[in-house]
Design a protein around this motif. Structure first.
Motif, short mmCIF file in Angstrom:
data_model
loop_
_atom_site.label_atom_id
_atom_site.label_comp_id
_atom_site.label_asym_id
_atom_site.label_seq_id
_atom_site.Cartn_x
_atom_site.Cartn_y
_atom_site.Cartn_z
N TRP A 8 0.84 -1.20 0.00
CA TRP A 8 0.00 0.00 0.00
C TRP A 8 0.87 1.24 0.00
N PHE A 9 1.81 1.28 0.94
CA PHE A 9 2.65 2.47 1.07
C PHE A 9 3.43 2.69 -0.22
N GLY A 10 4.05 1.63 -0.73
CA GLY A 10 4.55 1.62 -2.08
C GLY A 10 5.64 2.60 -2.42
N PHE A 11 6.25 3.30 -1.42
CA PHE A 11 7.22 4.29 -1.81
C PHE A 11 8.64 3.86 -1.52
N GLY A 12 8.86 2.61 -1.19
CA GLY A 12 10.22 2.14 -0.96
C GLY A 12 10.65 1.19 -2.04
N ARG A 13 11.91 1.26 -2.40
CA ARG A 13 12.45 0.26 -3.31
C ARG A 13 12.56 -1.04 -2.54
N ASN A 46 21.39 16.04 -0.79
CA ASN A 46 21.33 14.69 -0.27
C ASN A 46 20.96 13.69 -1.35
N THR A 47 21.75 12.63 -1.44
CA THR A 47 21.43 11.50 -2.32
C THR A 47 21.34 10.22 -1.51
N ASP A 48 21.19 10.37 -0.20
CA ASP A 48 21.19 9.23 0.71
C ASP A 48 19.84 8.54 0.71
N THR A 49 19.80 7.37 1.32
CA THR A 49 18.57 6.62 1.49
C THR A 49 18.42 6.21 2.94
N THR A 97 14.30 0.03 1.35
CA THR A 97 15.22 1.15 1.11
C THR A 97 14.42 2.31 0.53
N TYR A 98 14.49 3.46 1.18
CA TYR A 98 13.64 4.60 0.86
C TYR A 98 14.50 5.80 0.46
N PRO A 99 14.49 6.20 -0.82
CA PRO A 99 15.22 7.41 -1.23
C PRO A 99 14.64 8.66 -0.58
N ILE A 100 15.52 9.61 -0.27
CA ILE A 100 15.08 10.84 0.40
C ILE A 100 15.78 12.04 -0.23
N PRO A 101 15.26 12.57 -1.35
CA PRO A 101 15.79 13.84 -1.86
C PRO A 101 15.22 15.02 -1.06
N VAL A 102 16.10 15.88 -0.57
CA VAL A 102 15.69 17.03 0.25
C VAL A 102 15.77 18.30 -0.58
N GLY A 103 14.74 19.13 -0.50
CA GLY A 103 14.67 20.34 -1.31
C GLY A 103 15.51 21.48 -0.77
N ASP A 104 16.15 22.21 -1.69
CA ASP A 104 16.87 23.42 -1.34
C ASP A 104 15.89 24.59 -1.31
#
Length: 327
Positions: A8-13, A46-49, A97-104
């Motif tokens: 359902w959540f579906g946002f993780g690789r 950030n390109t971390d997960t 594993t969940y990507p997390i791009p952070v906005g500038d």
């Protein structure tokens, strides 16, 4: 309480069965301040997960903040704060594993009569149907022909312009689709009313309230206050800790406001002037004639940039993601 499954959540690789090899939870900068929780925080660039292992507690709390909008130039309005998304109770997060791009933060208007630009979105996860998305704050407006500013997580304020009334730009975070168990916070920028003396642009919207209209002093409008997020106090997070205590108007009386709107500029030769203050939770200060002090929105809080005249306006502040779980 809604129970999320990986499908359902579906946002993780690999959510719900991908990276479930027993690796411990990891990602970002980790800190255990002794309050019973471990924190992982992610900042721009950030390109971390975030890796949720199956050998650690599966219930987490989360705060997601977008970058704030830049302030307008030339009788400029304040930029809107980045949208703020926070859970309304700890929720199960499947191993994955969940990507997390952070906005500038958005750039300030570069000069002349130019609006600021919208801040960058911050996202937790990248799959379907719905990741967690905080929308970047709207840019603050300027004098004609670019008085309007732009919408965003919280909207930019309206710059000075004849006529009116003119309405501040929309704050779209409350209507942004996000999974259940998350609350969205964002408000519109301030309006420009009729019969104002001098040049009185409006403040940018905040996560906790709308931006304020310019006054008849004449004066620039204040930015809207940010939203208080208990459990994510500044002293717990090392990059935010220097903001506590902060006695400026943009500070937080409870050390946990995020998403303050930027204050508007003011310049006048016809009497007293008043710059707009940034909203609680990192809003930048509007420029007056003259007015020293920080105009940029606060980084890591998603604050909107302050408006300027003719320049001396501010960039928006960058966002952040904070994830915590009991230890």
């Amino acid at each position: 309480m809604t129970i999320f499954t990986g499908n359902w959540f579906g946002f993780g690789r690999g959510a719900g069965g991908g990276d479930d090899t027993g690796s411990s939870t990891s990602g970002g900068t980790e800190v255990t301040p002794g309050d019973g929780y471990k924190y992982h925080y992610f900042t721009y660039p950030n390109t971390d997960t975030f890796v949720q292992g199956d050998d650690t507690p599966g219930t987490v709390n989360m705060l997601v903040v977008a970058g704030g909008g830049g302030g307008g130039s030339y009788y400029g309005a304040g930029g809107g704060a980045g949208g703020v998304v926070v859970d309304n109770g700890a929720f199960p997060l499947p191993p994955g594993t969940y990507p997390i791009p952070v906005g500038d933060g958005g750039a300030k208007g570069p000069g002349g009569s130019t609006s600021g630009t919208q801040g960058g979105d911050t996202t937790f996860g990248d799959g379907t149907p719905t990741p967690v998305v905080a929308v970047g704050g709207g840019g603050g407006g300027a004098y004609l022909p670019n008085g309007g500013g732009t919408p965003g997580g919280s909207g930019g304020g309206v710059g000075s312009q004849p006529g009116g009334p003119w309405t501040g730009k929309d704050g779209v975070q409350p209507t942004t689709p996000n999974p259940p168990n998350f609350n969205n916070y964002g408000h519109p920028g301030g309006n420009y009313g009729t019969n104002l003396s001098g040049y009185s642009p409006a403040g940018g919207g905040g996560a906790g309230g709308p931006g304020y209209s310019g006054s008849t002093v004449p004066g620039g409008g204040d930015g809207g206050n940010g939203h208080a997020c208990p459990g994510f106090e500044y002293p717990l997070i090392p990059v935010i800790a220097p903001y506590a205590p902060d006695s400026s108007p943009a500070g937080s009386p409870t050390n946990n406001h995020y998403g303050g709107g930027g204050g508007a500029a003011i310049y006048s030769s016809v009497g007293p002037t008043r710059h707009g203050n940034g909203g609680q939770g990192g809003g930048g200060k509007g420029q007056s004639s003259p007015s020293p002090g920080p105009k940029n929105g606060y980084d890591y809080l998603g604050g909107g940039g302050g408006g300027g005249h003719p320049g001396d306006n501010g960039d928006g502040g960058s966002g952040i993601v904070i994830i915590k779980y009991s230890v």
